[in-house]
Design an enzyme around this catalytic site. Structure first.
Site, PDB file in Angstrom:
ATOM      1  N   ASP A   1      -0.071   5.827  13.844  1.00 24.51           N
ATOM      2  CA  ASP A   1      -0.263   6.983  12.961  1.00 24.51           C
ATOM      3  C   ASP A   1       0.606   8.120  13.480  1.00 24.51           C
ATOM      4  O   ASP A   1       0.279   8.751  14.484  1.00 24.51           O
ATOM      5  CB  ASP A   1      -1.737   7.417  12.943  1.00 24.51           C
TER       6      ASP A   1
ATOM      7  N   LYS B   1      -0.755   9.284   4.996  1.00 20.84           N
ATOM      8  CA  LYS B   1      -2.064   9.734   5.475  1.00 20.84           C
ATOM      9  C   LYS B   1      -2.115  11.246   5.358  1.00 20.84           C
ATOM     10  O   LYS B   1      -1.122  11.931   5.590  1.00 20.84           O
ATOM     11  CB  LYS B   1      -2.218   9.266   6.929  1.00 20.84           C
TER      12      LYS B   1
ATOM     13  N   LYS C   1      -4.315   6.978   3.244  1.00 22.55           N
ATOM     14  CA  LYS C   1      -5.425   7.197   4.180  1.00 22.55           C
ATOM     15  C   LYS C   1      -5.809   8.670   4.232  1.00 22.55           C
ATOM     16  O   LYS C   1      -5.104   9.476   4.824  1.00 22.55           O
ATOM     17  CB  LYS C   1      -5.030   6.709   5.576  1.00 22.55           C
TER      18      LYS C   1
END
Lengths: 321, 476, 283
Positions: free
Chosen positions: A153, A221, A257
């Site tokens: 991430d 995300k 996300k």
């Protein structure tokens, strides 16, 4: 699987100018309309069987997260055990998709999770601010990948994005993507954190989504969870529109996300409704939709207990992690 | 996969009587000459309703006159306002019951009655309550006078909301009223009569006479009526305008529409799609200001229609009492027949019909959300008000062409503009002949915002300060 | 002795002075019954042509800035002042008013135009509205002209009634087809000459002389007319019925005084449409 040809998509050689032109040609976003749509979808009433389905889906989409300065091996291990058996009283409870930790905790998580299917995600690239040199960010990434991280991430450089240095952001993502490659040719799954709370406008969020997708993100995300505005329903809706339209155009399916601030089952179900009605059933899988959360799991577990027992559960009936 | 289980609202929240009389002088009359009002989603009977006669109308107008002369015109504005505040509060208290009642009798989704209709009803009373003691500031000088007795006729598409739009400003301005609800949707008006009783509104200030068109015509004709307010079709509006010709009666007419919703290539497309959907499928398209003509710039036609169709696939049609239903039942068999006939005509004239594959309930009256593409401005479906979930799609190339096509209608109620260019919005807003222009939004309503049309869409305004003026002497 | 050159009293349509297409004229006598002039008697087709001219001029006139319209209306007042003597003479001949009375009527007509000229850019300040709606929206109501107005000037005044019929219509950007007083039409024709020399675009005001009853039904039933002012008619109820066919805005006889140096804002607003525009607020 189709491969992105950024130059074909942008319609020219990739330069800051061409990226800028391309991103600025995307349709605008009307804030009031977008938020009204999200609010309308959040009035959907999800009952009985569909609620049971949604709760299980929500758990299986969770990236169970701990990203604290005070994280220890024990804390990570305890979280992993929780992921392996979320509710010891009900072994039909699904497992979350992943454990999300800092890079130095990856090895502890891998160890605790053993052979389970639960993925280990590591935040990297000088998370959460992203303020470090490119070399440090890439090392940060490689370190996590080498430690066995299944997913990375990363954060984008919001400063560069906000000042119009799109090429810099693009190159950063591409470089991190390259750093995700393993020796065997496979690569850790790359989630690109836009930090939507810092981008502020929906136009920016749409542009950042497209820029990340162009540069090779596997997931986009919303947030690090470390700034005051984290995932919101309208932001997630907007990003789902982006991946849906991207898929139409390229046949490449990107995941979404939302992270930070999603704490209740009720919230999670609203997100699932938005996934279903905006992007469609194709995204209703942990492969393409994740929740970045920590306290959400317990609330979902309590709701699950309520559905199976018929009475309300209490916080003493789920484990504190 | 993720199917929404039924989420029905409870029918037990409302209890209708077996039969209803009229509400005259603060009391319900004995039911007479009754007919059944039904739930259009199931075709089941809900209650027996009285069909108002000349005698009933006369009694109601007399009660209103009496109340006007003896009580209402003698009260100070602050007291009138307090009655309206009371009514607003009781509506809020009984909101869920009213929402259920409206959905049962009208067929519109509970989601809309709960989130749109009833909240607006309460806000309308709350807004006009505050005007009652401020008439000096309405713009007509000090002490503007009420007309006296107002005859009000409301349609079936927003039964209680239209009642609120009529009664709240009338009472705030100092008039008394006789209101006739639509024949197919009288129940919430009758519940409202009960609310007037609970608010201890003086007898005769609000009178409700139920019935059909003939009842309404008698009410308009009554010699002791000073003001007429009607919402409904242009055909009936015309008749009313003729009926009152040569009299001193003033009229507010909110009639039909055939609004253009204009989408430019630089629009925020995803929100435009929402606006189009909200514009034409809200309330099954039973909306006078529905955006029933989509004018899309040729350069974005394909992408917009693709998005629109995908969006339409997610529309949920079915049981109006289900909280997840987006499109409910068509209000009556007659209306359904009319929609079907016009759509057939549209196809016959060369339009291409498209609807998502949505299952229809067995009983009741239903019509799938429908697009007709390839429509030319001369086609019936581009000119006539369909009053159903049917969108006629046309294209344009330049702003001037968009304006010309949008204005090419005897109606002039509303219009929509979708573009991210501010100066274009302002120019188009000037050029469009419509009483309400929604730019980058659609179907927004608010008690502070005047609503009403140009040309054959009627005259007079409802809402805001201008809506108040409709009920005071000295203004049209 | 030099023989006086007399004026031919014609119609005023689209900025031009045609005779009636029908070729008809009618005799107009002075208040003593002596012949004054042959005046063009407008026909159905003249009224049709006038509506066409009014429609053609409407968007341009409405599109002019309020400041510009105000200047033109004020210019009309100036030109009226300059022709005062001719109006006084015509009014006296037609009505038998004294010099003082006739001058008063001209004063009122001039002052009414000045009064109206000042309104063009103030109507919105008074009658428009920002509406505080309960949501993230900019919401504004503005008035705009209704379009083409057909009007019947009062029969009992020669000039001030006509002026107080025309001015409230055109001040906001409407164009007008006005039928003058049948028996007192000469100042109407002279007024047309004033308009013609006052920068008012052709077609904004179209003046028909003739019989209101004959022209009334054609104008009241005309589908390209948006509003009708029935002041000078004797069959108003019948015309109001015809006007209902396309829901024309109707001003019933006696609604407003037409014999004063000031008009009525409400009269102006009766010939306007309120438009409410919504836009979301957000970035």
């Amino acid at each position: 699987m189709p491969i992105i040809d950024p130059e074909a998509i942008v319609g020219s050689r990739i330069t800051n100018q061409s990226l800028s032109r391309w991103l600025h040609s995307l349709p605008g976003v009307d804030k009031v309309g977008l938020e009204a749509r999200a609010a309308a979808l959040s009035t959907r009433s999800i009952k009985t069987t569909s609620k049971a389905w949604a709760l299980d889906m929500a758990i299986s989409m969770m990236d169970l997260t701990t990203l604290e300065g005070g994280d220890t091996k024990e804390r990570v291990r305890s979280l992993c055990l929780k992921a392996l058996t979320p509710d010891p009283h009900d072994l039909t409870t699904p497992q979350p998709a992943a454990i999300c930790v800092y890079g130095d905790m990856v090895k502890h998580a891998k160890e605790a999770l053993g052979k389970s299917k639960i993925q280990v995600a590591a935040v990297a690239t000088a998370f959460p601010s992203g303020r470090a040199s490119l070399a440090v960010k890439l090392l940060d990434t490689k370190d996590a990948v080498n430690a066995g991280a299944d997913e990375i991430d990363m954060v984008i450089d919001r400063g560069a994005f906000l000042s119009g240095q799109y090429l810099e952001v693009y190159k950063l993502i591409q470089a991190v993507k390259k750093a995700c490659e393993r020796k065997d040719g496979s690569h850790a799954h790359l989630k690109v954190i836009l930090e939507t709370g810092e981008l502020e406008t929906y136009d920016n969020i749409r542009r950042a989504s497209y820029l990340a997708m162009l540069a090779g993100a596997d997931f986009i995300k919303t947030s690090t969870g470390k700034v005051s505005v984290n995932a919101t329903l309208p932001t997630t809706l907007l990003m789902l529109e982006a991946v849906r339209d991207w898929y139409d155009e390229t046949k490449i399916q990107i995941g979404v996300k939302p992270a930070g601030g999603i704490r209740t089952s009720k919230d999670a179900i609203k997100y699932l409704v938005v996934v279903k009605e905006i992007a469609g059933e194709k995204w209703l899988t942990p492969k393409y939709f994740r929740f970045g959360a920590s306290s959400l799991l317990n609330d979902v577990l309590m709701q699950r207990q309520k559905l199976s027992t018929g009475h309300y559960s209490g916080r003493d009936y789920v484990s504190v992690d | 996969m993720f199917e929404y289980a039924p989420a029905p609202e409870s029918k037990d929240l409302v209890k209708f009587q077996d039969s209803y009389g009229h509400f005259i002088g603060g009391k319900f009359t004995k039911p007479s000459a009754t007919y059944q009002t039904i739930n259009p989603a199931t075709e089941q009977d809900l209650a027996a309703i009285s069909h108002g006669t000349a005698k009933d109308v006369d009694a109601a107008v007399k009660a209103a006159r009496n109340a006007y002369e003896k009580t209402w015109s003698k009260l100070d504005g602050a007291t009138r306002g307090k009655y309206l505040y009371r009514i607003a509060r009781i509506i809020q208290e009984r909101a869920r019951e009213l929402a259920v009642a409206e959905t049962l009798n009208n067929g519109k989704p509970i989601k809309e009655t709960r989130d749109v209709d009833i909240p607006l009803v309460a806000s309308w009373f709350f807004y006009y309550a505050g005007w009652a003691d401020k008439l000096d500031y309405a713009g007509l000088g000090p002490n503007p006078a009420a007309h006296g007795v107002a005859a009000q006729i409301v349609p079936w598409n927003f039964p209680l909301m239209m009642l609120a739009w009529k009664i709240a400003p009338a009472l705030a301005a100092g008039n008394t009223v006789v209101l006739k609800p639509a024949e197919t949707t009288p129940l919430t008006a009758l519940l409202f009569a009960e609310i007037c009783q609970q608010a201890e509104l003086p007898d005769g200030v609000v009178n409700i006479v139920t019935g059909f068109g003939d009842t309404g015509a008698m009410l308009v004709d009554h010699k002791d009526v000073n003001k007429v307010a009607f919402t409904g079709s242009t055909d009936v509006g015309r008749l009313i305008a003729k009926q009152i010709a040569g009299t001193n009666k003033k009229a507010t007419l909110e009639l039909g529409g055939k609004a253009a919703n204009i989408v430019f290539e630089d629009a925020a497309l995803d929100q435009a799609v929402e606006g189009i959907v909200n514009g034409i499928f809200f309330n099954q398209g039973h909306v006078c200001c529905a955006g029933s003509r989509l004018l899309v710039q040729e350069s974005v036609q394909d992408v917009l229609l693709k998005k629109l169709k995908r969006r339409m696939e997610t529309i949920r049609l079915g049981d109006p009492m289900d909280k997840n239903t987006d499109i409910g039942a068509i209000n009556s068999k007659a209306q359904l027949t009319k929609i079907e006939k016009l759509v057939k005509q549209g196809v016959k004239e060369g339009g291409e019909r498209w609807a998502p594959n949505c299952p229809m309930p067995k009983n009741g009256f239903w019509f799938a959300p429908t697009l007709i593409t390839g429509v030319s401005p001369a086609n019936t479906v581009a000119r006539e008000e369909i009053f159903g979930p049917v969108l006629s799609v046309m294209t344009f190339r330049t702003p001037a062409e968009a304006v010309a096509k949008a204005n090419n209608s005897p109606y002039g109620l509303s219009a929509g503009i979708w573009t991210e260019k501010g100066s274009r919005i302002l120019k188009l807003a000037d050029q469009l002949n419509a009483g309400v222009v929604w730019a980058n939004t659609y179907n927004q309503f608010d008690p502070a915002s005047p609503f009403g049309g140009f040309k054959e869409s009627g005259y007079g305004r409802e809402g805001g300060r201008h809506g108040l003026l409709s009920y005071l002497k000295g203004a049209n | 002795m030099r023989l006086e050159v007399k004026k031919t009293y014609k119609l005023f349509i689209g900025g031009k002075f045609p005779r009636s297409e029908s070729g008809r004229v009618y005799k107009v006598n002075d208040h003593k019954g002596e012949f004054l002039a042959n005046v063009a008697k407008a026909s159905r087709k003249d009224s049709r042509d006038a509506v066409v001219a009014a429609r053609a001029a409407q968007s341009g006139w409405a599109g002019a800035t309020a400041y510009n319209r105000g200047q033109i209306l004020y210019r009309i007042a100036e030109m009226l002042e300059g022709r005062r003597e001719q109006f006084v003479e015509e009014i006296r001949a037609l009505t038998g008013k004294t010099d003082k009375q006739a001058n008063l009527e001209v004063d009122q007509a001039i002052d009414s135009f000045v009064w109206h000229a000042g309104w063009t850019d103030k109507i919105e300040s008074v009658a428009g509205n920002m509406n505080p709606v309960a949501g993230p929206f900019f919401n504004i109501s503005t008035n705009q002209p209704t379009g083409v107005v057909a009007a019947f000037a009062p029969q009992d005044t020669a000039l001030v009634g006509l002026v107080n019929t025309i001015a409230p219509a055109i001040v906001s950007g409407n164009t007008i087809v006005v039928v003058s007083s049948e028996q007192l039409p000469l100042p109407a024709s002279t007024f047309a000459e004033v308009l013609e020399t006052s920068d008012l675009p052709g077609g904004v005001v179209n003046i028909l002389t003739g019989n209101a009853a004959e022209l009334g039904s054609w104008l009241a039933s005309h589908l390209d007319v948006n509003a009708i002012d029935l002041e000078g008619t004797s069959n108003a109820a019948e015309l109001e019925m015809l006007a209902a066919e396309n829901l024309k805005r109707v001003i019933r006889p006696g609604s407003y005084s037409r014999k004063s140096a000031t008009g009525s804002l409400q009269h102006i607003l009766d010939l306007m449409e309120l438009k409410t525009v919504w836009h979301p607020k957000g970035h």
